[in-house]
Write a protein that holds these residues in place. Structure first.
Motif, mmCIF file in Angstrom:
data_model
loop_
_atom_site.group_PDB
_atom_site.id
_atom_site.type_symbol
_atom_site.label_atom_id
_atom_site.label_comp_id
_atom_site.label_asym_id
_atom_site.label_seq_id
_atom_site.Cartn_x
_atom_site.Cartn_y
_atom_site.Cartn_z
ATOM 1 N N ALA A 37 0.774 -1.206 0.078
ATOM 2 C CA ALA A 37 -0.059 -0.094 0.064
ATOM 3 C C ALA A 37 0.806 1.155 0.116
ATOM 4 O O ALA A 37 0.314 2.342 -0.359
ATOM 5 C CB ALA A 37 -0.994 -0.054 1.313
ATOM 6 N N ARG A 38 2.116 1.240 0.186
ATOM 7 C CA ARG A 38 2.937 2.489 0.673
ATOM 8 C C ARG A 38 3.905 2.381 -0.588
ATOM 9 O O ARG A 38 4.419 3.373 -1.110
ATOM 10 C CB ARG A 38 3.604 2.043 1.688
ATOM 11 N N HIS A 39 4.471 1.215 -0.950
ATOM 12 C CA HIS A 39 5.506 1.068 -1.971
ATOM 13 C C HIS A 39 5.220 0.155 -3.011
ATOM 14 O O HIS A 39 4.207 -0.541 -2.907
ATOM 15 C CB HIS A 39 7.071 0.616 -1.267
ATOM 16 N N LEU A 40 6.138 0.241 -4.336
ATOM 17 C CA LEU A 40 5.495 -0.751 -5.225
ATOM 18 C C LEU A 40 6.614 -1.871 -5.492
ATOM 19 O O LEU A 40 7.954 -1.802 -5.102
ATOM 20 C CB LEU A 40 5.758 -0.057 -6.638
ATOM 21 N N GLY A 83 10.992 -10.562 -5.971
ATOM 22 C CA GLY A 83 11.246 -8.940 -6.330
ATOM 23 C C GLY A 83 11.940 -8.153 -5.634
ATOM 24 O O GLY A 83 12.288 -8.166 -4.463
ATOM 25 N N GLY A 84 12.082 -7.034 -6.337
ATOM 26 C CA GLY A 84 12.693 -5.943 -5.424
ATOM 27 C C GLY A 84 11.692 -5.041 -5.239
ATOM 28 O O GLY A 84 10.358 -5.191 -5.261
ATOM 29 N N TRP A 85 11.893 -3.789 -4.328
ATOM 30 C CA TRP A 85 10.852 -2.816 -4.201
ATOM 31 C C TRP A 85 11.129 -1.509 -4.533
ATOM 32 O O TRP A 85 12.483 -0.980 -4.956
ATOM 33 C CB TRP A 85 10.985 -2.676 -2.526
ATOM 34 N N LEU A 86 10.262 -0.615 -5.110
ATOM 35 C CA LEU A 86 10.421 0.960 -5.410
ATOM 36 C C LEU A 86 9.805 1.568 -4.369
ATOM 37 O O LEU A 86 8.598 1.643 -4.004
ATOM 38 C CB LEU A 86 9.657 0.915 -6.759
ATOM 39 N N ALA A 108 10.379 9.000 1.606
ATOM 40 C CA ALA A 108 9.896 9.738 2.771
ATOM 41 C C ALA A 108 9.030 8.655 3.547
ATOM 42 O O ALA A 108 9.303 8.862 4.973
ATOM 43 C CB ALA A 108 9.149 11.081 2.172
ATOM 44 N N ARG A 109 8.260 8.122 2.957
ATOM 45 C CA ARG A 109 7.274 7.248 3.751
ATOM 46 C C ARG A 109 8.009 6.184 4.541
ATOM 47 O O ARG A 109 7.722 5.810 5.776
ATOM 48 C CB ARG A 109 6.474 6.655 2.562
ATOM 49 N N PHE A 110 8.962 5.641 3.636
ATOM 50 C CA PHE A 110 9.980 4.433 4.320
ATOM 51 C C PHE A 110 10.655 5.014 5.637
ATOM 52 O O PHE A 110 10.564 4.458 6.489
ATOM 53 C CB PHE A 110 10.864 4.093 3.324
ATOM 54 N N ASP A 111 11.201 6.116 5.357
ATOM 55 C CA ASP A 111 11.913 6.722 6.754
ATOM 56 C C ASP A 111 10.977 7.217 7.798
ATOM 57 O O ASP A 111 11.466 7.005 8.877
ATOM 58 C CB ASP A 111 12.802 7.790 6.014
ATOM 59 N N ALA A 112 9.968 7.674 7.321
ATOM 60 C CA ALA A 112 8.996 8.157 8.615
ATOM 61 C C ALA A 112 8.353 6.657 9.283
ATOM 62 O O ALA A 112 8.489 6.794 10.535
ATOM 63 C CB ALA A 112 7.798 9.042 8.007
ATOM 64 N N ASP A 113 8.016 5.819 8.713
ATOM 65 C CA ASP A 113 7.932 4.599 9.155
ATOM 66 C C ASP A 113 8.995 3.940 10.015
ATOM 67 O O ASP A 113 8.776 3.404 11.015
ATOM 68 C CB ASP A 113 7.496 3.552 8.019
ATOM 69 N N ALA A 114 10.341 3.974 9.499
ATOM 70 C CA ALA A 114 11.402 3.490 10.312
ATOM 71 C C ALA A 114 11.659 4.412 11.351
ATOM 72 O O ALA A 114 11.763 3.767 12.682
ATOM 73 C CB ALA A 114 12.548 3.516 9.449
ATOM 74 N N ARG A 115 11.436 5.453 11.463
ATOM 75 C CA ARG A 115 11.585 6.323 12.550
ATOM 76 C C ARG A 115 10.452 6.011 13.696
ATOM 77 O O ARG A 115 10.778 6.029 15.045
ATOM 78 C CB ARG A 115 11.163 7.961 12.417
ATOM 79 N N ALA A 116 9.125 5.713 13.095
ATOM 80 C CA ALA A 116 8.017 5.200 14.065
ATOM 81 C C ALA A 116 8.565 4.083 14.753
ATOM 82 O O ALA A 116 8.275 4.083 15.912
ATOM 83 C CB ALA A 116 6.632 5.163 13.528
ATOM 84 N N ARG A 117 9.173 3.131 14.008
ATOM 85 C CA ARG A 117 9.619 1.904 14.688
ATOM 86 C C ARG A 117 10.473 2.186 15.714
ATOM 87 O O ARG A 117 10.651 1.136 16.801
ATOM 88 C CB ARG A 117 9.976 0.831 13.531
ATOM 89 N N ALA A 118 11.494 2.885 15.618
ATOM 90 C CA ALA A 118 12.543 3.318 16.452
ATOM 91 C C ALA A 118 11.678 3.648 17.967
ATOM 92 O O ALA A 118 12.425 3.345 18.869
ATOM 93 C CB ALA A 118 13.527 4.227 15.748
ATOM 94 N N GLU A 119 10.758 4.644 17.506
ATOM 95 C CA GLU A 119 10.265 5.187 19.022
ATOM 96 C C GLU A 119 9.552 3.987 19.536
ATOM 97 O O GLU A 119 9.443 3.925 20.779
ATOM 98 C CB GLU A 119 9.010 6.274 18.604
ATOM 99 N N ALA A 120 8.755 3.165 18.772
ATOM 100 C CA ALA A 120 7.944 2.170 19.270
ATOM 101 C C ALA A 120 9.058 1.148 20.034
ATOM 102 O O ALA A 120 8.880 0.576 21.086
ATOM 103 C CB ALA A 120 7.270 1.347 18.182
ATOM 104 N N ALA A 121 10.288 1.112 19.898
ATOM 105 C CA ALA A 121 11.362 0.117 20.494
ATOM 106 C C ALA A 121 11.939 0.814 21.467
ATOM 107 O O ALA A 121 12.646 0.101 22.164
ATOM 108 C CB ALA A 121 12.377 -0.075 19.381
ATOM 109 N N GLY A 122 11.545 2.048 21.799
ATOM 110 C CA GLY A 122 11.968 2.793 23.110
ATOM 111 C C GLY A 122 12.795 4.147 22.891
ATOM 112 O O GLY A 122 13.193 4.616 23.832
#
Ligand SMILES: Cc1cc2nc3c(=O)[nH]c(=O)nc-3n(C[C@H](O)[C@H](O)[C@H](O)COP(=O)(O)OP(=O)(O)OC[C@H]3O[C@@H](n4cnc5c(N)ncnc54)[C@H](O)[C@@H]3O)c2cc1C
Length: 352
Positions: A64-67, A93-96, A100-114
């Motif tokens: 839903a976010r990436h191709l 397959g690979g990912w396109l 910006a979305r990928f980085d924002a989601d990764a940051r949110a995961r870092a916050e969730a991890a503490g």
């Protein structure tokens, strides 16, 4: 002391490092410069989904976010456009990416991890008896026992601590985004006399078009965009009419590495440690892998294990050497402009 570890820079390397360190019980601050601009889109080659899951947890690579990328096409060493279909690739397959979305989601995961997300830009860093005092652009000061530089090509911490950086070429990228006119779901590359073009579709009906060359070969630069696009055999056709009229921006794209990747109470990971030729498409995966490993080593370093980063740094240098070999291999494949400076430079067996 505000934290055990301050991770400066919240791209893929920084977020992966923050998660790994927080998972080992460290008090982690992740410094995010909200004004930093991520690339509009980049691709992950086949086989990287497992790494992303391991670093950030499942679900970050979401359709839903990436191709999903189904292959690549390349005009390299001959005038033909050769398709490599990922269907036949056992890694899938690979990912396109929407970066910006990928980085924002990764940051949110870092916050969730503490990790604690701190918005701000590192401006200075001073050594203290028990760690570092970091100064942000707005004047705030943070105290940390260890600092991990994940500020990308800026290498803001490494430069402050005087590690030095060696560049092995002077590659630059002219990058533009445009409406997508090609249904092909994959990156297409085309070599030309003084560099190479690539174009990648983006989620949301847009695409990236980029030209890579050396700074001294750029000539009329942005103004020469359309003139350079015109003689391409395939890319011009793939991106459709109007691509020559867009105004690209110029970005650094050189291959470079820090002379030191770590020191007392600091280390660098991702582009802050070393950058790879975008042709290899491995900047993000290397940043995630080596960022996560670095974050996981900080606890040992703080516990006084002097050699905590030794094997990690050795692996990083091995990766650097392997990628340089790959770059030379690609340059050797391109025989149409043997004597052109862009290609002859890349065939030589220097430090690159
Ligand atoms: C033209 C081009 C095309 C590319 N295409 C691909 C591709 O298709 N696939 C791929 O895998 N790789 C690609 N790359 C490489 C990829 O972009 C990088 O390797 C990757 O982004 C590195 O991640 P990082 O976390 O180390 O750094 P970055 O993603 O650069 O993140 C660094 C973060 O630190 C922030 N920052 C900077 N200075 C400070 C400061 N002083 N204080 C606080 N924060 C700061 C920045 O704003 C940013 O958010 C490409 C590179 C180029 C140049």
């Amino acid at each position: 002391m505000n934290c055990d570890l301050l991770v400066a820079g919240a791209g893929p390397a920084g977020a992966a490092a923050a998660i790994a360190a927080a998972g080992r019980g460290l008090r982690v601050m992740l410094l995010h410069d909200a004004r930093g601009s991520a690339w509009p889109g980049e691709s992950l080659p086949p086989g990287m989904a497992g790494l992303v899951d391991a670093a950030f947890g499942p679900g970050l690579l979401d359709e839903a976010r990436h191709l999903i990328a189904y292959g690549t096409r390349s005009c390299w060493g001959s005038d033909d456009l050769i398709e490599t279909d990922f269907l036949a690739n056992p890694l899938g397959g690979g990912w396109l990416l929407d970066r910006a979305r990928f980085d924002a989601d990764a940051r949110a995961r870092a916050e969730a991890a503490g990790a604690t997300l701190v918005t701000g830009r590192l401006e200075g860093i001073a050594s203290m008896p028990d760690g570092w005092e970091v100064t942000l652009r707005d004047g705030r000061r943070l105290a940390a026992r260890f600092v991990l530089d994940a500020t990308g090509r800026a290498a803001a911490v490494a430069r402050h601590v005087g590690s030095g950086r060696e560049a092995f070429d002077r590659q630059v990228a002219l990058v533009a985004t445009l409406d997508d006119a090609d249904p092909y779901r994959g990156t297409s590359v085309e070599a030309v006399a003084d560099g190479w073009w690539y174009t990648t579709p983006l989620p949301g009906g847009r695409r990236v078009l980029a030209f890579l060359t050396d700074a001294d070969l750029l000539g009329d630069g942005v103004a020469g965009w359309a003139r350079r696009l015109e003689p391409t055999i395939h890319v011009r056709r793939l991106v459709g009419e109007g691509a020559g009229a867009v105004v690209p921006r110029t970005s650094p794209a050189e291959t470079a590495a820090g002379r030191s990747l770590h020191g007392p109470r600091w280390c660098a990971a991702g582009d802050a440690a070393m950058t790879f030729d975008p042709l290899s498409s491995q900047g993000i995966s290397a940043a995630i892998l080596m960022g996560a490993r670095a974050g996981g080593l900080v606890a040992a370093a703080l516990a006084g294990e002097g050699a905590a980063f030794a094997a990690w740094a050795e692996d990083y240098r091995t990766l650097q050497g392997e990628t340089a070999d790959l770059g030379r291999h690609y340059a050797l494949m391109e025989t149409r402009w043997r004597d052109a400076p862009f290609w002859s430079r890349r065939r030589s067996a220097g430090p690159l």
